[in-house]
Design a protein around this motif. Sequence first.
Motif, short mmCIF file in Angstrom:
data_model
loop_
_atom_site.label_atom_id
_atom_site.label_comp_id
_atom_site.label_asym_id
_atom_site.label_seq_id
_atom_site.Cartn_x
_atom_site.Cartn_y
_atom_site.Cartn_z
N ASP A 25 -4.33 -11.19 10.90
CA ASP A 25 -4.05 -10.21 11.95
C ASP A 25 -4.53 -8.82 11.53
N LEU A 26 -4.29 -8.48 10.27
CA LEU A 26 -4.68 -7.16 9.77
C LEU A 26 -6.20 -7.00 9.73
N GLU A 27 -6.93 -8.10 9.55
CA GLU A 27 -8.38 -8.04 9.54
C GLU A 27 -8.92 -7.52 10.87
N LYS A 28 -8.15 -7.72 11.95
CA LYS A 28 -8.57 -7.27 13.28
C LYS A 28 -8.20 -5.81 13.54
N MET A 29 -7.38 -5.24 12.63
CA MET A 29 -6.86 -3.89 12.84
C MET A 29 -7.55 -2.85 11.95
N VAL A 30 -7.87 -3.22 10.71
CA VAL A 30 -8.52 -2.32 9.77
C VAL A 30 -9.58 -3.08 8.98
N GLU A 31 -10.38 -2.34 8.26
CA GLU A 31 -11.43 -2.97 7.44
C GLU A 31 -10.79 -3.56 6.18
N THR A 32 -10.48 -4.84 6.23
CA THR A 32 -9.85 -5.53 5.12
C THR A 32 -10.11 -7.01 5.25
N SER A 33 -9.59 -7.80 4.32
CA SER A 33 -9.73 -9.25 4.40
C SER A 33 -8.55 -9.91 3.69
N GLY A 143 18.76 -2.56 4.49
CA GLY A 143 17.93 -2.91 5.64
C GLY A 143 16.82 -1.91 5.85
N GLU A 144 15.66 -2.41 6.24
CA GLU A 144 14.51 -1.53 6.43
C GLU A 144 13.62 -2.01 7.58
N THR A 145 13.10 -1.05 8.32
CA THR A 145 12.03 -1.32 9.29
C THR A 145 10.83 -0.47 8.88
N MET A 146 10.24 -0.84 7.76
CA MET A 146 9.14 -0.07 7.18
C MET A 146 7.91 -0.02 8.08
N THR A 147 7.73 -1.06 8.90
CA THR A 147 6.52 -1.08 9.73
C THR A 147 6.54 0.00 10.80
N LYS A 148 7.72 0.55 11.09
CA LYS A 148 7.81 1.62 12.08
C LYS A 148 7.35 2.97 11.52
N ILE A 149 7.23 3.07 10.22
CA ILE A 149 6.74 4.31 9.61
C ILE A 149 5.45 4.07 8.83
N THR A 150 4.76 2.98 9.16
CA THR A 150 3.51 2.63 8.50
C THR A 150 2.32 3.07 9.35
N ASP A 151 1.35 3.68 8.71
CA ASP A 151 0.13 4.13 9.37
C ASP A 151 -0.86 2.97 9.37
N TYR A 152 -1.07 2.35 10.52
CA TYR A 152 -1.94 1.18 10.60
C TYR A 152 -3.42 1.52 10.69
N SER A 153 -3.75 2.78 10.44
CA SER A 153 -5.16 3.15 10.25
C SER A 153 -5.48 3.35 8.78
N ARG A 155 -5.71 1.55 5.48
CA ARG A 155 -5.77 0.17 5.00
C ARG A 155 -5.13 0.00 3.61
N SER A 156 -4.94 1.10 2.88
CA SER A 156 -4.36 0.97 1.54
C SER A 156 -2.84 0.78 1.60
N THR A 157 -2.20 1.22 2.69
CA THR A 157 -0.74 1.08 2.79
C THR A 157 -0.31 0.08 3.86
N CYS A 158 -1.06 -0.06 4.95
CA CYS A 158 -0.59 -0.90 6.05
C CYS A 158 -0.53 -2.38 5.69
N ILE A 159 -1.25 -2.77 4.64
CA ILE A 159 -1.22 -4.18 4.22
C ILE A 159 0.06 -4.53 3.47
N LEU A 160 0.83 -3.52 3.07
CA LEU A 160 1.94 -3.75 2.15
C LEU A 160 3.26 -4.09 2.81
N PHE A 161 3.60 -3.43 3.92
CA PHE A 161 5.00 -3.35 4.30
C PHE A 161 5.44 -4.35 5.36
N GLY A 162 6.72 -4.76 5.22
CA GLY A 162 7.37 -5.64 6.17
C GLY A 162 8.79 -5.17 6.41
#
Length: 332
Positions: A25-33, A143-153, A155-162
């Motif tokens: 899914d992330l491959e479709k959002m940023v330059e990654t694999s 409890g955490e909702t880390m994806t709500k404060i993740t910058d999905y542009s 690629r170095s951080t958006c791959i990490l959080f759940g």
Amino acid sequence: MTLVSRSRITAIGTYVPERILTNEDLEKMVETSDEWIVQRTGIQERHITSDDEFTSHLCIRAIEKLRDTYNKSLEDVDLILTATTTPDYSFPSVACQIQGHFGIASTGAVDLNATCAGFSYALHLANGLITSGLHRKILVVAGETMTKITDYSDRSTCILFGDGAGAVLVERDDTEAGGFEATVMGTQGTGGISVYRSGLSSSMNGIPLEGSGKIVQNGREVFKWAVRTVSAGIEQLLRQAGVDREQIDWFIPHSANLRMIESICEKANIPLGKTLQSVQLMGNTSSASIPLALQAGVDSGQLKTGDRLLIYGFGSGLTHAGLIVRWGVPAI
């Protein structure tokens, strides 16, 4: 000096959202694999909240799982400690929302923000408050909702959080020496610029901040600090408890990154095979990662009542906290 503890962890429950974000899914959002992500982090997928799902919802589901699995009453809980860096609101606290949902008649309620070390900090506080005689039954929640404060542009951080949550009950135990054998904690506040989320202030120590409310991280600096700091903290814990490495049944570090866990294990001379983690299938869930790893150990049958655990949280601040604990949760 070995602690004289009068408290024990007696139940656990966890919850993660249903929606899964895969590397594909992330491959479709940023330059990654998928290959790039797995090679650098070990993460394969992570659970993420829906738009109308927040930290309090995850925490409540985790507590319900704890209550129902172990047939535990919540009516006599006298303190709710919630570790989170992503509360639904600045205030009221998540802990207050938990109290309101379950209708616990007489309890304190407070949120604790020690980021990824939050669960370890909350366990330390719960043990101290119960051992001192001030409390008898504390609900520790992370409890955490880390994806709500993740910058999905980014690629170095958006791959990490759940996202996810975990809860344990810590109760008074007067029958024998309690379950907490050693603790260590520390802070390097000057390293705060290495991982932060911008807020009311637009600068830190004169340095302009980026991110507009999203996570910003210097992964290389955090990695080096964590490996050095956690391995040294482990030595302190072992000396304080008077135990050898071989007497530790399981090592449960914060599941930030599988490569970081591997480096910590190598430097601290702890076998990777004696480590419980949640990062591969859940990503970095900040304060929730340790209870999620504990739950995985319970579900797999690896974690047994009476096992000696070395728990270590570390994260933004920079802050860290480790404990040696006897697992007091009965098998179901």
